[in-house]
Design an enzyme around this catalytic site. Structure first.
Site, PDB file in Angstrom:
ATOM      1  N   ARG A  34       0.828  -1.209   0.000  1.00  0.00           N
ATOM      2  CA  ARG A  34       0.000   0.000   0.000  1.00  0.00           C
ATOM      3  C   ARG A  34       0.863   1.260   0.000  1.00  0.00           C
ATOM      4  O   ARG A  34       1.875   1.332   0.696  1.00  0.00           O
ATOM      5  CB  ARG A  34      -0.942   0.009   1.216  1.00  0.00           C
ATOM      6  CG  ARG A  34      -1.872  -1.157   1.184  1.00  0.00           C
ATOM      7  CD  ARG A  34      -3.053  -1.080   2.112  1.00  0.00           C
ATOM      8  NE  ARG A  34      -3.728  -2.377   2.058  1.00  0.00           N
ATOM      9  CZ  ARG A  34      -4.487  -2.791   1.040  1.00  0.00           C
ATOM     10  NH1 ARG A  34      -4.725  -1.992   0.015  1.00  0.00           N
ATOM     11  NH2 ARG A  34      -5.017  -4.002   1.035  1.00  0.00           N
ATOM     12  N   ILE A  36       2.029   4.790   1.025  1.00  0.00           N
ATOM     13  CA  ILE A  36       2.030   5.420   2.340  1.00  0.00           C
ATOM     14  C   ILE A  36       1.160   6.677   2.353  1.00  0.00           C
ATOM     15  O   ILE A  36       0.735   7.129   3.419  1.00  0.00           O
ATOM     16  CB  ILE A  36       3.495   5.745   2.754  1.00  0.00           C
ATOM     17  CG1 ILE A  36       3.636   5.823   4.257  1.00  0.00           C
ATOM     18  CG2 ILE A  36       4.003   6.989   2.065  1.00  0.00           C
ATOM     19  CD1 ILE A  36       5.090   5.844   4.717  1.00  0.00           C
ATOM     20  N   ASN A  96       4.808   6.595 -13.424  1.00  0.00           N
ATOM     21  CA  ASN A  96       5.539   7.842 -13.675  1.00  0.00           C
ATOM     22  C   ASN A  96       7.004   7.532 -13.975  1.00  0.00           C
ATOM     23  O   ASN A  96       7.583   6.627 -13.376  1.00  0.00           O
ATOM     24  CB  ASN A  96       5.445   8.752 -12.446  1.00  0.00           C
ATOM     25  CG  ASN A  96       4.022   9.193 -12.157  1.00  0.00           C
ATOM     26  OD1 ASN A  96       3.285   9.525 -13.073  1.00  0.00           O
ATOM     27  ND2 ASN A  96       3.636   9.189 -10.892  1.00  0.00           N
ATOM     28  N   GLU A 104       8.958  10.250  -8.301  1.00  0.00           N
ATOM     29  CA  GLU A 104       9.579  10.560  -7.003  1.00  0.00           C
ATOM     30  C   GLU A 104      10.584   9.489  -6.606  1.00  0.00           C
ATOM     31  O   GLU A 104      11.667   9.794  -6.120  1.00  0.00           O
ATOM     32  CB  GLU A 104       8.464  10.674  -5.958  1.00  0.00           C
ATOM     33  CG  GLU A 104       8.912  10.959  -4.555  1.00  0.00           C
ATOM     34  CD  GLU A 104       7.763  10.825  -3.556  1.00  0.00           C
ATOM     35  OE1 GLU A 104       8.023  10.430  -2.412  1.00  0.00           O
ATOM     36  OE2 GLU A 104       6.602  11.100  -3.940  1.00  0.00           O
ATOM     37  N   VAL A 105      10.213   8.227  -6.792  1.00  0.00           N
ATOM     38  CA  VAL A 105      11.072   7.118  -6.360  1.00  0.00           C
ATOM     39  C   VAL A 105      11.633   6.415  -7.601  1.00  0.00           C
ATOM     40  O   VAL A 105      10.861   5.887  -8.420  1.00  0.00           O
ATOM     41  CB  VAL A 105      10.279   6.118  -5.490  1.00  0.00           C
ATOM     42  CG1 VAL A 105      11.179   4.977  -5.047  1.00  0.00           C
ATOM     43  CG2 VAL A 105       9.661   6.823  -4.284  1.00  0.00           C
ATOM     44  N   HIS A 109       7.594   1.436 -10.448  1.00  0.00           N
ATOM     45  CA  HIS A 109       6.389   1.068  -9.704  1.00  0.00           C
ATOM     46  C   HIS A 109       5.178   1.444 -10.534  1.00  0.00           C
ATOM     47  O   HIS A 109       5.160   2.485 -11.173  1.00  0.00           O
ATOM     48  CB  HIS A 109       6.330   1.743  -8.333  1.00  0.00           C
ATOM     49  CG  HIS A 109       6.598   3.214  -8.350  1.00  0.00           C
ATOM     50  ND1 HIS A 109       7.863   3.739  -8.505  1.00  0.00           N
ATOM     51  CD2 HIS A 109       5.771   4.280  -8.243  1.00  0.00           C
ATOM     52  CE1 HIS A 109       7.802   5.061  -8.484  1.00  0.00           C
ATOM     53  NE2 HIS A 109       6.537   5.419  -8.330  1.00  0.00           N
ATOM     54  N   HIS A 111       1.288   2.319  -9.987  1.00  0.00           N
ATOM     55  CA  HIS A 111       0.239   2.635  -9.018  1.00  0.00           C
ATOM     56  C   HIS A 111      -1.047   1.963  -9.488  1.00  0.00           C
ATOM     57  O   HIS A 111      -1.457   2.157 -10.645  1.00  0.00           O
ATOM     58  CB  HIS A 111      -0.027   4.145  -8.975  1.00  0.00           C
ATOM     59  CG  HIS A 111       1.132   4.998  -8.566  1.00  0.00           C
ATOM     60  ND1 HIS A 111       1.178   5.637  -7.335  1.00  0.00           N
ATOM     61  CD2 HIS A 111       2.264   5.362  -9.212  1.00  0.00           C
ATOM     62  CE1 HIS A 111       2.294   6.368  -7.262  1.00  0.00           C
ATOM     63  NE2 HIS A 111       2.966   6.214  -8.387  1.00  0.00           N
TER      64      HIS A 111
HETATM   65  P1  5GP Z   1       5.966   8.436  -7.898  1.00  0.00           P
HETATM   66  O1  5GP Z   1       5.716   9.900  -7.810  1.00  0.00           O
HETATM   67  O2  5GP Z   1       7.439   8.108  -7.885  1.00  0.00           O
HETATM   68  O3  5GP Z   1       5.236   7.781  -9.022  1.00  0.00           O
HETATM   69  O4  5GP Z   1       5.305   7.809  -6.605  1.00  0.00           O
HETATM   70  C1  5GP Z   1       6.008   7.416  -5.473  1.00  0.00           C
HETATM   71  C2  5GP Z   1       4.993   6.948  -4.462  1.00  0.00           C
HETATM   72  O5  5GP Z   1       5.660   6.296  -3.420  1.00  0.00           O
HETATM   73  C3  5GP Z   1       4.179   8.098  -3.828  1.00  0.00           C
HETATM   74  O6  5GP Z   1       2.800   7.887  -4.085  1.00  0.00           O
HETATM   75  C4  5GP Z   1       4.524   7.994  -2.341  1.00  0.00           C
HETATM   76  O7  5GP Z   1       3.410   8.239  -1.506  1.00  0.00           O
HETATM   77  C5  5GP Z   1       5.019   6.567  -2.209  1.00  0.00           C
HETATM   78  N1  5GP Z   1       6.001   6.367  -1.156  1.00  0.00           N
HETATM   79  C6  5GP Z   1       7.106   7.136  -0.918  1.00  0.00           C
HETATM   80  N2  5GP Z   1       7.799   6.633   0.134  1.00  0.00           N
HETATM   81  C7  5GP Z   1       7.110   5.536   0.551  1.00  0.00           C
HETATM   82  C8  5GP Z   1       7.344   4.590   1.587  1.00  0.00           C
HETATM   83  O8  5GP Z   1       8.299   4.653   2.358  1.00  0.00           O
HETATM   84  N3  5GP Z   1       6.419   3.578   1.713  1.00  0.00           N
HETATM   85  C9  5GP Z   1       5.331   3.474   0.887  1.00  0.00           C
HETATM   86  N4  5GP Z   1       4.502   2.459   1.103  1.00  0.00           N
HETATM   87  N5  5GP Z   1       5.102   4.347  -0.106  1.00  0.00           N
HETATM   88  C10 5GP Z   1       5.972   5.369  -0.273  1.00  0.00           C
END
Ligand code: 5GP
Length: 126
Positions: A34, A36, A96, A104-105, A109, A111
């Site tokens: 899930r 966060i 993304n 961001e990460v 991944h 979603h």
């Molecule tokens: P992005 O913007 O890279 O597509 O999305 C990264 C997602 O990772 C964000 O929706 C953010 O809430 C989630 N996220 C960031 N750090 C953590 C974490 O430590 N644990 C979990 N479960 N989700 C995270």
């Protein structure tokens, strides 16, 4: 240009067990947990266990076993969460990548988001 993977990204730490996660599904090559900061009643992140930065990296370099496992894991998460369109009300998948994708990460991944009407796909350009 070669893909550069950062072993200190937060999902790498989750995969190493250094940060806890709320697991929805674990398979041979994938993990789903899930988000966060959930944006909807269902907000699950599906990641490959391999060191892939984004979708195009995965598509170019993952093995067929990893790709099949990952795609099936996404589908299984939809079923587990009750949003699969045969029985539930549907969902949205988002992957993304990079600066324009506002990733961001830096570990691939997808979603899986659902449980409410999600509105238009993108806000108006601005
Ligand atoms: P992005 O913007 O890279 O597509 O999305 C990264 C997602 O990772 C964000 O929706 C953010 O809430 C989630 N996220 C960031 N750090 C953590 C974490 O430590 N644990 C979990 N479960 N989700 C995270």
């Amino acid at each position: 240009m070669a893909y550069t993977y950062d072993d200190q990204n937060v999902f790498a730490k989750i995969l190493r067990g250094e940060i806890p996660n709320d697991t929805v599904l674990e398979t041979a090559h994938s993990l789903a947990f899930r988000d966060i900061n959930a944006q909807a009643p269902t907000h699950v992140l599906v990641i490959p266990k391999g060191r892939y930065v984004n979708f195009d990296h995965f598509a170019a370099e993952a093995t067929e076993a990893e790709i099949v496992d990952f795609i099936r894991a996404v589908g299984e998460v939809c079923r587990i969460e009750g949003v699969a369109a045969d029985r539930g009300e549907g969902y949205r998948l988002i992957a993304n990548a990079g600066r324009h994708g506002v990733q961001e990460v830096p570990h691939l991944h997808v979603h899986v988001i659902g449980g409410r009407v999600l509105g238009r796909m993108l806000p108006a350009a601005g």
